[in-house]
Every structure is written in C-alpha cells, then in structure tokens.
Design an enzyme around this catalytic site. Sequence first.
Site, PDB file in Angstrom:
ATOM      1  N   ASP A 199       3.946 -11.553 -36.904  1.00  0.00           N
ATOM      2  CA  ASP A 199       3.903 -10.101 -37.061  1.00  0.00           C
ATOM      3  C   ASP A 199       5.336  -9.606 -37.205  1.00  0.00           C
ATOM      4  OD1 ASP A 199       3.085  -7.280 -36.884  1.00  0.00           O
ATOM      5  OD2 ASP A 199       1.204  -8.120 -36.155  1.00  0.00           O
ATOM      6  N   HIS A 271       3.423  -6.471 -42.186  1.00  0.00           N
ATOM      7  CA  HIS A 271       3.615  -7.042 -40.840  1.00  0.00           C
ATOM      8  C   HIS A 271       4.434  -8.331 -40.902  1.00  0.00           C
ATOM      9  CE1 HIS A 271       1.301  -4.287 -38.388  1.00  0.00           C
ATOM     10  NE2 HIS A 271       0.355  -4.283 -39.298  1.00  0.00           N
ATOM     11  N   GLU A 335      -2.365  -2.922 -43.370  1.00  0.00           N
ATOM     12  CA  GLU A 335      -1.264  -1.985 -43.130  1.00  0.00           C
ATOM     13  C   GLU A 335       0.014  -2.356 -43.894  1.00  0.00           C
ATOM     14  OE1 GLU A 335      -2.393  -0.340 -38.712  1.00  0.00           O
ATOM     15  OE2 GLU A 335      -1.188  -2.151 -38.774  1.00  0.00           O
TER      16      GLU A 335
HETATM   17  C1  TNX Z   1      -3.971  -1.924 -36.017  1.00  0.00           C
HETATM   18  S1  TNX Z   1      -5.995  -4.107 -36.671  1.00  0.00           S
HETATM   19  C2  TNX Z   1      -3.408  -3.134 -36.405  1.00  0.00           C
HETATM   20  C3  TNX Z   1      -2.573  -3.872 -35.450  1.00  0.00           C
HETATM   21  C4  TNX Z   1      -2.317  -3.090 -34.196  1.00  0.00           C
HETATM   22  C5  TNX Z   1      -3.603  -2.443 -33.738  1.00  0.00           C
HETATM   23  C6  TNX Z   1      -3.487  -1.723 -32.438  1.00  0.00           C
HETATM   24  C7  TNX Z   1      -4.948  -4.377 -37.687  1.00  0.00           C
HETATM   25  C8  TNX Z   1      -5.393  -5.246 -38.728  1.00  0.00           C
HETATM   26  N1  TNX Z   1      -3.751  -3.786 -37.568  1.00  0.00           N
HETATM   27  O1  TNX Z   1      -1.381  -4.261 -36.083  1.00  0.00           O
HETATM   28  O2  TNX Z   1      -1.800  -3.931 -33.251  1.00  0.00           O
HETATM   29  O3  TNX Z   1      -4.045  -1.529 -34.727  1.00  0.00           O
HETATM   30  O4  TNX Z   1      -4.720  -1.349 -31.902  1.00  0.00           O
END
Ligand code: TNX
Length: 617
Positions: A199, A271, A335
Amino acid sequence: MKSKFIAFFILLGLIQIGLYAQNKDLNTIIPRPQIFELKRGDFVFNKNTIIVYDANYKDLQSIALQLSDEIKLILGLDLKVTENNVRLRDNYVSVGLISNSDALGEEGYKLVSTSKQIGIQAVKASGVFYGMQTLVQLIRNNEVKRQIPAIEISDKPRFAWRGMMLDVGRYFYSIEFIKKMLDEMAVYKLNKFHWHLTDDQGWRIEIKKYPELTQKGAWRSESQFGIGLDKNWINTNPHGGYYTQEEIKEVIKYAQSKYIEVIPEIEVPGHSKAALSVFPHLSCTGGPFEVPGYWGVVEDVYCAGNEDTFKFVEDVLTEVVELFPSKIVHIGGDECKKNRWKTCAKCQNRIKKEGLKDEYELQSYFIKRVQNFLNSKGKSIIGWDEILEGGLAPNAKVMSWRGTKGGIAAAKQGHEVVMSPNTFLYLDYAQGAADLEPAYGRTRFLPIEKVYSYNPVSEEFTEPEGKLIKGVQANVWTELLHNRESVEYMIFPRITAVAEVAWTNQNLRQWDDFSRRIEYQFDYYKSKDITFAESIYYTYVKTSSINKNSSTALITLSTPSYNTEIRYTLDGTAPKNSSLLYDKPFTVKYPINLNTATFRNGKRIGKTNNKSIAIFK
Ligand code: TNX
C-alpha cells in the site's frame, strides 16, 4: 396389571428424558450447521478413547492429530491417534473419506456421534477438517466436560469463498500474529486469507530482484493517529517491517494445513506510493517521495504511459506467482486518482496511441495488461470494484467493496463476484458509541447485528446472476489499528457473523439464535488470549418525533444481546436493578438525562452507556 403400570411409568420417564435432551442448549456451533439433529444418549471421552484415521489418505493423519491436540487442550486427555488397521469395538473417533456425494459437495461433511463412537466423513479432506472443527466446538461448549450428545450433523457451506483480508500495508503484523488469525479463521470455517501486502504506507513482501523495495519501502518515519484529523497529529515513532519469501512460504504452508488459501494482493495502479518512494521514475512526476505516514487517497500513482512501470510490475508478479500456489492474484485497482495522468505527457501519449477515451479507460488498459501477463502465467485476477470502470477485463473476478452496487453491476456483466461491501463487512468500522469504544477513531458504524443481517444474494439478483456470487469477505483495514489487541478487538466476535453469513443458508439464520450462541465464544477468546469486543451488550438509543413546541421526543432503546433487559434512568444516575424497565418506545419531556444499561438475571452486564445522554436542554 401392576407390571403394566410400572412399564407405563418407565415409559413416561423415558419420554421425559427425551424431552429434556431436546431442550438442552446444544446447538452452540458457529457457523450453524445446515442439518443438526439431536439423538438420545451421549458419547463420553476417557483416556482410552482413540482417534483413528483412514491411512489411505495422507491428509487425514494431520487432521486426526490436530483433533487430538485440541482434545488435550480442552479435556486434558492425551488420546492415541492411529491408522484404521486396528480392530475397532467402541470408544473411538474415526475420520474418513467417502466417495462422491452430491449432498455434501466439495467441502461438506457428516458428523455422527452415538454413545459408542463418533464418525466424521466427507468427500474431501477439507470437509473432514470442517467436521473436526464442529466436533471441537461441541466438546468445548458442552457443559458436561468429556461428554458430547449423540447427534447427526450433515453440513456444507452456502458459499465457496469465505474470506478475510488483513491490511499489513498500513501496519505491519508478524507472521506469528498471522498464524493466530489463520487458526481462528479455521475455527469458523473461513477458507480464503487475502493478504494485502502493499500500500502507500508500506511494501511488505521481499522481492529478490528489487531488494530496495523492502529495505526502504517497508519503513516510514511516522504514523497519523486518526482519520480526518489534523495531519499534524502524528505519532513520530518510525514503523515498518516486511516478510521474507521464506516466511511467506511458511505462512502458506501453515494455512494449507488449515485448508485456507492465501491470496496475495499487489496494488496497481494506485495505493503504490511506498514503491514509488523507492522508484520515483515509475511515477508521472518523478518524485522524490517519502513513504507516507498519513492516510487517505494519494495523488501519486504508477505512470501508465511508462513501459518501465509494466516491466517493474511484471518482475514483481513473476516472483509473486512463483511463491503463491493460489490460482488468483489480487491486483488492487481501487482508489486510483487520475490527476497525475491528466497532466502527464507519457500517459496522454498512451491514451492517444491506444485510442482510449479518457483516464478511466487508461486505468482499464493498465488492469487488462496486468491481467494478460498473469493469464500467461496461468493465473487469473481479482480486483476491487473500480476495475469495472472503463470496461472490465473479461475473465476477471470482482471484489465489491463500495456498498453492493459494484458487485451487482459485475454480476450483470457476467463476472464472478466476491461481496465485500464496506456497509456490512468492513471490520475497521466502530461497534458502538465513541465513549464506549477504544479510541480507534473510525466513525462509521457497523454493529455485529448489521454484519449478521447481510444477505449476499438478495432479491436484487436474478438466479443466474446469483450463481456468480462466489461468496463474501470481511476486510480489516489497519490505518487506525496500531497493535494486535486493537486488530483482534475489531475482528472478534464480528468475524463469527461473517462466517455464518458465508456458511449457513439464509433460511436458517436468525439473529436471536445467533446472539445466544455467540456468548459461548467469549470464554474461548479468554483462553486463547484474544482481545474481543463485548458490544453485543451495548444499549442503543434512538430519538425520534422530536417536537420543539411541546419539548417532547420519542425514545426507542434496543440491545442486540440475548435474553437481557434494558433498564434506564432519566436523572443521569447509573441504572440499577430497580430502575425503570424498558418495554416499548416512550415519550419524554426534555430536558432529561437518559442513562441506559443492559441487565441479565438482575445483574448489569457488559459495558453500557455509563455516560448519561442528555437530549436537548
Ligand atoms: C477504502 S476498500 C480502501 C482502503 C481503506 C479503507 C478504510 C478499498 C479497496 N480501499 O484503502 O483502508 O477504505 O475503511
């Protein structure tokens, strides 16, 4: 005549015993077996009980040995484990395989106990393993130690994917801790461990070709405490760690002994800042970057126009696929901000050259390219539901996290789906009011009752779409979980609800019944030094029909716990056994100082709303 009379009374007595047996609180197993039938009599363990396994199947020996270890721990009996070439009379537990049985499927089992013997049978060793787990729970939960009731269980899972993800990118957790979690996953018949290995805040897997990834990318100088907080609110202790390939092999082997598949996740294209801090030339701007100690969605992602990026990702994945026997690799995909790509000459060039519409299609290009590479290595991909954006690579599986919509959309397009909606299965969300919870900071709310209420295949699906739902997974993100106790607090006991959603057919699941069984876990957690939440004993307060003219409001109180009552006061004092008993919603005239608590048998139970809740002044 007299003898008839006696016979009649004997018969009456027997019926009574039968009824008593039926009433005993015996179905304590989580996840609840599909078919569970109580019979008359008990099997009693003693020092001469033996465990026999069918020696034609090597795996069964290991399961028999695991059973004897558990029995030693729970009952203090050191039972002999032996091949089934001995002459059996009674007083034994046998584990064996049977040929194909539609009724049991791939992972199902049959567990039959009588007063003479216990037998576990399944089509595959994994089924025998689950039967063994059921037996262990029966032994552990039974009030009369060394004795379990005569029963017939016929059981198999509703879903094939019963997963848990642990985010070790945000916080590093040792392999000892991972093994402890695998142990508990096995107890609840979960079978997929999704290991979120990279990450922004840390790269945790040794890659021999790029040792800098873990030398530098696994470490950061600071960590943010909370989310949405001032970025200055930083813990300045350095943090980091990584797994060597040898350690990863050890975890995979350990998981295999518990019939758990380990699925690695290597995040692309977002990430990825930990990797970019080591190799800034793989970003759009060229850096330089530090491994960030704060949370959120960062701007810098892999440059999708740079061939070096794909070379790097393929090199990493080459080592990953050699290490992990799993047929699936999770490639993230969530994301990924598009701002850098919008202003990057190389990315724009790629968009033009490939005839892509926009940056969303560029993300899709990225995913498809990585997928093609993995396909060429004999692996398929799974990714977060954003991989649907800009067109989804055809044989990809989707892990739906943004509510349930992504999963529904993916199934409608014919993709296999693992449902992992944040709204039901994100175990980093809070379980109660902030003043009752340890200060872990997530404000989104997910009580265990809500986890349990989740039905992965609801009316929204047609039958063929429903068949594409392969299962469910709970995700444990660790931005705010900075030690093993807090991770455990989030997982236990909510994971039991996840397990039952994954295993037990919808028509057999009832909160009332589950909330009764859940309390059997608490002593077990204590015995295993597992930190757990007792949020089941919270009382929840809902205020409605607020009328400012008359200064009145309607108060509704609830507690998810089994066989408890709520008492309350309106003067701010702590509720006692003699305080007002809640039975239905009531109207109050404010100002009031409501204080509620949960009671069982006249005793206050668990942590409750110790702080008074003032509703309007
Ligand atoms: C969203 S779930 C994210 C994570 C975070 C999380 C916190 C996802 C695929 N991405 O990077 O840690 O929310 O709840």
